[in-house]
Design an enzyme around this catalytic site. Sequence first.
Site, mmCIF file in Angstrom:
data_model
loop_
_atom_site.group_PDB
_atom_site.id
_atom_site.type_symbol
_atom_site.label_atom_id
_atom_site.label_comp_id
_atom_site.label_asym_id
_atom_site.label_seq_id
_atom_site.Cartn_x
_atom_site.Cartn_y
_atom_site.Cartn_z
ATOM 1 N N ASP A 193 33.104 46.474 23.092
ATOM 2 C CA ASP A 193 34.399 47.069 23.438
ATOM 3 C C ASP A 193 34.864 46.728 24.858
ATOM 4 O O ASP A 193 36.037 46.437 25.072
ATOM 5 C CB ASP A 193 34.353 48.591 23.251
ATOM 6 N N THR B 85 26.449 48.031 19.759
ATOM 7 C CA THR B 85 26.096 47.820 18.355
ATOM 8 C C THR B 85 24.907 46.891 18.164
ATOM 9 O O THR B 85 24.093 47.097 17.264
ATOM 10 C CB THR B 85 27.325 47.238 17.614
ATOM 11 N N SER C 147 29.601 50.951 25.156
ATOM 12 C CA SER C 147 30.289 50.316 26.283
ATOM 13 C C SER C 147 31.630 50.971 26.614
ATOM 14 O O SER C 147 32.205 50.699 27.662
ATOM 15 C CB SER C 147 30.451 48.819 26.053
HETATM 16 N N1 ASP Z 1 31.383 50.840 20.572
HETATM 17 C C1 ASP Z 1 30.457 49.719 20.664
HETATM 18 C C2 ASP Z 1 30.314 49.372 22.129
HETATM 19 O O1 ASP Z 1 31.166 48.740 22.687
HETATM 20 C C3 ASP Z 1 30.966 48.586 19.866
HETATM 21 C C4 ASP Z 1 30.120 47.334 19.886
HETATM 22 O O2 ASP Z 1 29.114 47.203 20.515
HETATM 23 O O3 ASP Z 1 30.533 46.382 19.196
HETATM 24 O O4 ASP Z 1 29.348 49.772 22.744
#
Ligand code: ASP
Length: 344
Positions: free
Chosen positions: A91, A14, A59
Amino acid sequence: MKRSSILILYTGGTIGMKTDAGTGSLVPFDFSGIYEEFPSLKRLQVDIAVHTLSPVIDSSNVAPENWVALAELIRANYDRYDGFVVLHGTDTMSYSASALSFLFENLAKPVVFTGSQIPIGVLRTDGRENLITAIEIAGARDAAGRPIVPEVSLYFQNRLFRANRTTKRSAEELSAFHSYNYPALADVGVNIAYNRAAIRTPERYGEPLRIATRLSDRLCLVKLFPGLSERMLRSMLSAPDLQGVVLETYGAGNAPTSPWFIGALREAIDRGIVVLNITQCEGGCVAMELYETGLGLQRIGVVSGRDMTTEAAVTKMMYLLGAGYTSEEVKRQLKKSLRGEFTE
Ligand code: ASP
């Protein structure tokens, strides 16, 4: 004192998104334009270089190969930079950061993981502060010119933690991470207050950084719940090349006393499988000697994971099994705190 030089490694997540002015949708943020985006960075006493890993990934798609690639990248640039900031999705950040703590041997420079809950290009982002402070921490040195935090750490929402003590605790709150069993390495307010007594320092500086490059996938994580059947447990324990089990037990390391349960684990241990006991509780420690329900596990040779997180337990097991040790040696190493991952 000469300016610190920091390498930012952007892996995905993110933090690396911004809103496209035309369409309003989220598009990748180009970290190579970091000074134009955040001109105030020039006021920090650091020189910054950015490397974006290819491809950048959410991630949830992270795999051990990504950890080895990241460790290799840091080793290749180790002598050129004073510190490293790894931008990572939240994550699985605690898994990646814990894994790197085990992969590095002789680490004597800061490796600070951070990310954000709100994309960096969104007005109310938490990523800007996380990034800027992580850079400042990675470049911070004491009066003798030594890095203040020469270990793998995780910075999020005003607190710096030892990476292998952290867990993602919230998918909503900006304070997404916590270290339940170890104090923060720094609290950030008007000033950055380092908790020097809690920070690990290397025995010797100037040793070449070594990295492990093999992580085993011959392990499984078994979380106990009332109703776990013999059939299901035995099927997990009979996976053909299984070598290690991280067992998430109740409370202070307790589990059912039923003969079938203890019997299934005993048979696995007799076949050379290493079983590591950690607790499902966020805080506190495994103490198998406390109750009959823990003693049963201790008697058959289950190893206590003390107050280790799931993330640290899994990655430590991957690292030790990957090193090709005998199960006796894996057990011996599990009982030692290798990178400050449990309280001794
Ligand atoms: N789904 C994202 C990740 O872990 C969530 C984040 O970065 O907060 O890559």
